[in-house]
Scaffold this motif. Sequence first.
Motif, PDB file in Angstrom:
ATOM      1  N   HIS A   5    -104.975  -4.690  67.653  1.00 23.05           N
ATOM      2  CA  HIS A   5    -106.235  -4.857  66.919  1.00 23.05           C
ATOM      3  C   HIS A   5    -107.423  -4.543  67.831  1.00 23.05           C
ATOM      4  O   HIS A   5    -107.525  -5.076  68.942  1.00 23.05           O
ATOM      5  N   ASP A  58    -105.952 -10.997  55.893  1.00 23.72           N
ATOM      6  CA  ASP A  58    -105.505  -9.629  56.171  1.00 23.72           C
ATOM      7  C   ASP A  58    -104.329  -9.626  57.150  1.00 23.72           C
ATOM      8  O   ASP A  58    -103.384  -8.846  56.990  1.00 23.72           O
ATOM      9  N   ARG A  62    -113.468  -5.119  66.175  1.00 23.75           N
ATOM     10  CA  ARG A  62    -113.367  -5.495  64.749  1.00 23.75           C
ATOM     11  C   ARG A  62    -113.348  -7.022  64.638  1.00 23.75           C
ATOM     12  O   ARG A  62    -112.278  -7.637  64.461  1.00 23.75           O
ATOM     13  N   CYS A  98    -114.505  -9.065  62.353  1.00 27.38           N
ATOM     14  CA  CYS A  98    -114.496  -9.700  61.028  1.00 27.38           C
ATOM     15  C   CYS A  98    -113.090  -9.810  60.449  1.00 27.38           C
ATOM     16  O   CYS A  98    -112.928 -10.120  59.256  1.00 27.38           O
ATOM     17  N   ILE A  99    -112.080  -9.555  61.253  1.00 24.76           N
ATOM     18  CA  ILE A  99    -110.696  -9.644  60.770  1.00 24.76           C
ATOM     19  C   ILE A  99    -110.417 -11.060  60.236  1.00 24.76           C
ATOM     20  O   ILE A  99    -110.847 -12.047  60.831  1.00 24.76           O
ATOM     21  N   THR A 100    -109.724 -11.120  59.111  1.00 20.93           N
ATOM     22  CA  THR A 100    -109.458 -12.422  58.479  1.00 20.93           C
ATOM     23  C   THR A 100    -107.976 -12.797  58.594  1.00 20.93           C
ATOM     24  O   THR A 100    -107.112 -11.918  58.687  1.00 20.93           O
ATOM     25  N   ASN A 132    -113.409  -5.629  57.127  1.00 14.95           N
ATOM     26  CA  ASN A 132    -112.831  -5.514  58.473  1.00 14.95           C
ATOM     27  C   ASN A 132    -113.424  -4.295  59.190  1.00 14.95           C
ATOM     28  O   ASN A 132    -112.724  -3.342  59.513  1.00 14.95           O
ATOM     29  N   GLN A 182    -117.640 -14.874  54.430  1.00 15.30           N
ATOM     30  CA  GLN A 182    -116.182 -15.049  54.484  1.00 15.30           C
ATOM     31  C   GLN A 182    -115.870 -16.543  54.547  1.00 15.30           C
ATOM     32  O   GLN A 182    -116.544 -17.273  55.271  1.00 15.30           O
ATOM     33  N   THR A 190    -113.381 -11.861  67.723  1.00 17.62           N
ATOM     34  CA  THR A 190    -112.117 -11.163  67.453  1.00 17.62           C
ATOM     35  C   THR A 190    -110.934 -12.001  67.934  1.00 17.62           C
ATOM     36  O   THR A 190    -109.972 -12.235  67.186  1.00 17.62           O
TER      37      THR A 190
END
Length: 232
Positions: free
Chosen positions: A108, A119, A112, A114-116, A211, A230, A40
């Motif tokens: 955030h 995004d 989580r 997998c936040i890109t 996400n 991803q 993260t």
Amino acid sequence: MTHSIKFWAVVPAAGVGKRMNADRPKQYLELDGKTVIEHTLLRLLKADVFTAVAVAISKEDPYWPELDVSAHQQVITAAGGKERADSVLSALKSIRELASDNDWVLVHDAARPCITTTDIHHLITSLVNDDVGGILALSSHDTLKNVQGNGIVGTLDRRHIWRALTPQMFRYGLLKSALEAAEGNPAITDEASALELQGLQPKIVEGRPDNIKITRPEDLALAQFYMEHQND
Ligand code: C5P
């Protein structure tokens, strides 16, 4: 003197994650060779927009100081609180000498991973000229039921229902005062709800479905799958 607007990330990471049934808080479970929270934080840093990332950590947490990322020069450690909102407020207070009221804060969840960058940049470009700010969200593909006991008492109009994700992006001063005004209110399960209590209407920005929040054991395998696919 003019002050240029800065962006800060705040990461509440002081939860215990009871639904994982694991021997440690879920943010310290391993995912693809690193802990969930390392993924993260490294992804937030990689987005290359934040002056610093303030992370709220529980006082009794023995895992955090062991991670290299806890000593990263852009990472600030704050004390965690009883509820998520208390942890976020504590992290905001930890940067009060550094941040200005007009700066943007993106909150955030540690859970989580997998936040890109896509995004994060999409949220920022959508809201940077907004008066209030807003959140990443997903529309619901399922029909949603209102249930009492185990009986259905109604069907919600899903055109009006969105699932709130993070990051949630608000001005430093507005977010801090909204959370202070809502202190102790159990209905505040995200930042947007604190702003809503002030009579404001945060915007929604459609986010990516990858996400996900790590909540149950099977979510780790799903996060691993998303990470493998991803490329941003
Ligand atoms: O439990 P849940 O998944 O809703 O938690 C969301 C995020 O809030 C997690 O990253 C968790 O560590 C954090 N949290 C916190 N302080 C608390 C409770 C949760 O920072 N007291």
